[in-house]
Structures are given as structure tokens and as C-alpha cells.
Design an enzyme around this catalytic site. Structure first.
Site, PDB file in Angstrom:
ATOM      1  N   HIS A 267      -0.966   0.306 -25.349  1.00  0.00           N
ATOM      2  CA  HIS A 267      -0.533  -0.703 -24.559  1.00  0.00           C
ATOM      3  C   HIS A 267      -1.670  -1.850 -24.370  1.00  0.00           C
ATOM      4  O   HIS A 267      -1.244  -3.032 -24.172  1.00  0.00           O
ATOM      5  CB  HIS A 267       0.130  -0.529 -23.231  1.00  0.00           C
ATOM      6  CG  HIS A 267       1.277   0.175 -23.505  1.00  0.00           C
ATOM      7  ND1 HIS A 267       1.649   1.513 -23.979  1.00  0.00           N
ATOM      8  CD2 HIS A 267       2.696  -0.467 -23.264  1.00  0.00           C
ATOM      9  CE1 HIS A 267       2.888   1.901 -24.048  1.00  0.00           C
ATOM     10  NE2 HIS A 267       3.923   0.571 -23.637  1.00  0.00           N
ATOM     11  N   GLY A 268      -2.780  -1.518 -24.455  1.00  0.00           N
ATOM     12  CA  GLY A 268      -3.981  -2.454 -23.817  1.00  0.00           C
ATOM     13  C   GLY A 268      -5.214  -1.889 -23.743  1.00  0.00           C
ATOM     14  O   GLY A 268      -5.322  -0.673 -23.489  1.00  0.00           O
TER      15      GLY A 268
END
Length: 431
Positions: A267-268
Site C-alpha cells: 500500500h505504500g
């Protein structure tokens, strides 16, 4: 894309589980992971190493390509499917259309080749369909309404509270956490509905991505309803290849943790995402262990525990740093800044002996401009809405080609369009 297409063809031509096929799949996956690591994680790893060892390494100035995580996942899955002998000898045009089909390109749903390519090969899908166009426009409008009318209006409630995680009070922290919980859901599920609606307009079915996730009564149930295509991807291409549950319970829990940690990192590039993934890996392991005991909780209690666990997870997911996330969790647990509006003093005054304080609504600096009391009513209404109301898939089953439905959907579309009065990006575009 050209590289992956060629690797897919070579894997298609390679013989089964041959040495040549194994080399090709590792080269193909390695290339994709290197590209993703450079663009998305180079700064993160260099900064982390520098903070640990004070190496004075300079992080490169990298511009993150839009949707790199999504099209990397799509193409990596294609290579694995080619290695497994599940693909055909597609031409480059078909492969390119599969990867670049614009409704799903930016933020999913994550699709596999067998979701899309067979549909591209059906001639009737090139014929304009009034029914599919009408259904697609309707679903697109419903998704737009979720995004514009709900997510975008809650969005301003979130940032001030998460930006002052150390200073906010108990009630402000919960308002911020719940607001983000609903903003993320209505933003991302709204985008997914719009993507599926766009697909329908072109006679293409995309897989659903959300199925009322906040109705879940366990974390396992939640992941069967939230970002379904990502859950399926992690299960099919990571959890099961790691061994799944085939080698005992300890190995199952280990595989769950690895899968969710990597899912969080996907996700990041930040430790908050890793911690969020670890939190869900832990919850999934506990859920599996609990099921072994065979103890059934009352449904309302199971839902409450699940929903609160998910909300705490979103706090870690949204926090600007792990420190901020921990600070906010402590406030939400009443461990600090345990302050409530004076309106509740008659009811909860006995808690002052445990450190609870009271003050007027106007003194809560970070509550929405709407007003503290009203914002609580809105959030309460949203909780009831996500529990009791049908989702967009259910609503689409009710749609009939009548004048009244056309007027209703048309009015909603116009209202959404006139509400587009500010720049607002989709939250999942950044992933």
C-alpha cells in the site's frame, strides 16, 4: 509491458516445470519487483537505513508513476499464470488491452487475464448494448455519489485531527478515526463502482471489489468483503505458494503474517503500512485460532469487536508516523487526553475519579466546523447505514428500465456533478 509480454510468450512456450521455465519466471518476477522497488521503495529503504546507521546516503529524487502497484501486480500475476500453463498465446494487442484497460488501470479492481481476455474475444461485446449502457451509467452514478456526496464531505474532518494526534482529545480522536474509516470506504468503493460501471458501458464485466465490508462479523469475513481482488491476489499468489495452511497451524500463522506484512507494504512505502499489515496478520491468526475453539460469539458482539479492530487498524494506516499512530491509539483508549463534552457530565461524571475531564463543545478545537454534536449524529448515521442499508450490488438488482428510475438516477447524477466544486483525488490513486 513489452518485456512482460515477451516473457509471457516464452513461458507459454516453455515446457511445464522445466529449468528454463523456472529461470524465466524468476527473471520476469525479479524485473517487475526491481522496477517497483526502485520507483516506490528506494527512498523508503534508503531513509530507513540512514536513520538506523547514519550512513548519510542520498535518496534519489524519484517520481512515482501513477498506478505502478496495480499494473505491476497485474503483470506479475500474468507471468505466474503463464508459468502455470494457464494462459494462451495472446497477441500483443490483446495483452496490451488487458493491462491498459483504463477503468481498472489506476486503482483496480485487480484483474487476471482470464477475467478480461475471453471477454475481449467475444464479438458480441463490440456491439452497443442499450441495457449495459444504462446499467453502467447507473452504477457509475451510484459510485460517484458515494465519492462526491459522502467521502469528499467527510474528508475535511480527518486531516486536522490526524495532523494533531498528540493534542487531540478522546472524542476528537474517535471522530477522526471513524471519519477516516468511512471516507476510505466510500472513496474506494465508490471508485470501484465507477470502474465496474465504465466496464459495463463497454460490455465488459469487472470483478466486484467490495461487499459491505463493515457488516463483517470477523476479520476473516472482513477480508472476504474488503478489496476482494487484492485479497484474492494475496491468497493465490503469496499465501498459498508460501504453503498456506498445509504444514500445520504455526506455519499457517507465519504465512498469514508474511502475507499481510507484504500486503501492507504494497500500500505504500512507510512503516505505518507495514504495522497496519502486521496488525491484520495478527488479527487473522487470532481469528483462525479462535475458530479452532469452536466458540460462537453473539453476532452483535462479534460485529462490534471486528469493527473496532478495523477502526484501530485504519488509525495506524492513516497516521503520518508510527509515533502519531500510537499517540492516537492511546487517546482513543482513554490513556491520555480523556476529555468529553460537558453535555455528558451528568451521565458519566462518576468517571472523573479515573481521570475523565469535561469541557464545552466550543473548546474542542479539532472537531468539524459542522459542530461536535452534529458530527456525532452524522457518524452514527453512517454506522447504521453501512450495517443496515443494501450495497450498490443489491441496489442494482432492483433497477428497472422505468421512467421513475431514470428520473431518480438522472437527478442524482446532476446533483453529484454540481457538487464537483473542488479538486479531490481518489485515496487509492497514491497506492
Amino acid at each position: 509491458m513489452v518485456f512482460n509480454y515477451q516473457m509471457g510468450r516464452l513461458l507459454y512456450l516453455a515446457t511445464g516445470n522445466s529449468k528454463r521455465a523456472r529461470i524465466l519466471i524468476w527473471v520476469g518476477l525479479g524485473f517487475n519487483l526491481l522496477v517497483l522497488a526502485y520507483y516506490k521503495y528506494a527512498n523508503f529503504f534508503i531513509t530507513s537505513i540512514d536513520s538506523l546507521f547514519n550512513t548519510q546516503l542520498l535518496a534519489p529524487n524519484v517520481t512515482l508513476p501513477l498506478a505502478i502497484s496495480f499494473f505491476t501486480f497485474t503483470q506479475s500475476a500474468y507471468l505466474v499464470d503463464a508459468y502455470r500453463g494457464e494462459t494462451k498465446n495472446y497477441n500483443f494487442l490483446t495483452y496490451g488491452l488487458f493491462v491498459l484497460f483504463f477503468p481498472h488501470l489506476i486503482a483496480g479492481p485487480i484483474v487476471r487475464h482470464n477475467d478480461l481476455v475471453p471477454q475481449f474475444e467475444q464479438l458480441r461485446n463490440f456491439v452497443f448494448s442499450h441495457k449495459n449502457m444504462a446499467m453502467g451509467l447507473t452504477l457509475f452514478t451510484l459510485g460517484l455519489a458515494k465519492k462526491v456526496l459522502i467521502a469528499d464531505n467527510i474528508s475535511p474532518w480527518v486531516a486536522p485531527i490526524f495532523a494533531h494526534a498528540s493534542d487531540c482529545t478522546f472524542i476528537e480522536a474517535w471522530v477522526g478515526a471513524l471519519s477516516y474509516t468511512f471516507q476510505l470506504y466510500f472513496d474506494f468503493s465508490g471508485y470501484s463502482d465507477m470502474a465496474i460501471g465504465l466496464g459495463w458501458m463497454m460490455n465488459i464485466d469487472l470483478p466486484i471489489n467490495f461487499d459491505s465490508p463493515y457488516k463483517a462479523t470477523s476479520i476473516i469475513d472482513f477480508w472476504r468483503r474488503w478489496h476482494i481482488t487484492l485479497s484474492n491476489f494475496l491468497r493465490d499468489y503469496l499465501y498459498i505458494p508460501l504453503g498456506g495452511s498445509r504444514r500445520g497451524e504455526l506455519r499457517r500463522y507465519t504465512n498469514l503474517m508474511i502475507t499481510m506484512l507484504l500486503g501492507g507494504l504494497w500500500h505504500g512505502a512507510g512503516w505505518t503500512f507495514v504495522v497496519w499489515g502486521g496488525w491484520h496478520g495478527l488479527l487473522l491468526s487470532i481469528d483462525h485460532a479462535w475458530r479452532k475453539l469452536g466458540i460462537q460469539l453473539p453476532k452483535i458482539l462479534a460485529w462490534t469487536i471486528t469493527f473496532i479492530a478495523v477502526v484501530f487498524g485504519w488509525v495506524l494506516f492513516r497516521a503520518q508516523s508510527i509515533h502519531d499512530g500510537i499517540e492516537m491509539v492511546q487517546v482513543m483508549l482513554g490513556m491520555k487526553n480523556f476529555v468529553l463534552p460537558v453535555a455528558y457530565q451528568k451521565l458519566l461524571g462518576w468517571l472523573t475519579q479515573f481521570g475523565l475531564k469535561f469541557k464545552g463543545w466550543q473548546e474542542f478545537t479539532y472537531l468539524p466546523p459542522l459542530g461536535g454534536q452534529k458530527s456525532l449524529w452524522v457518524l452514527g448515521g453512517l454506522i447504521l447505514g453501512v450495517i443496515l442499508l443494501p450495497n450498490t450490488q443489491d441496489i442494482m438488482k432492483w433497477i428497472k428500465p422505468t421512467v421513475w428510475w431514470a428520473l431518480l438516477v438522472g437527478s442524482l447524477a446532476v446533483f453529484c456533478l454540481v457538487s464537483l466544486n473542488r479538486v479531490s483525488e481518489f485515496l487509492y490513486f497514491r497506492f
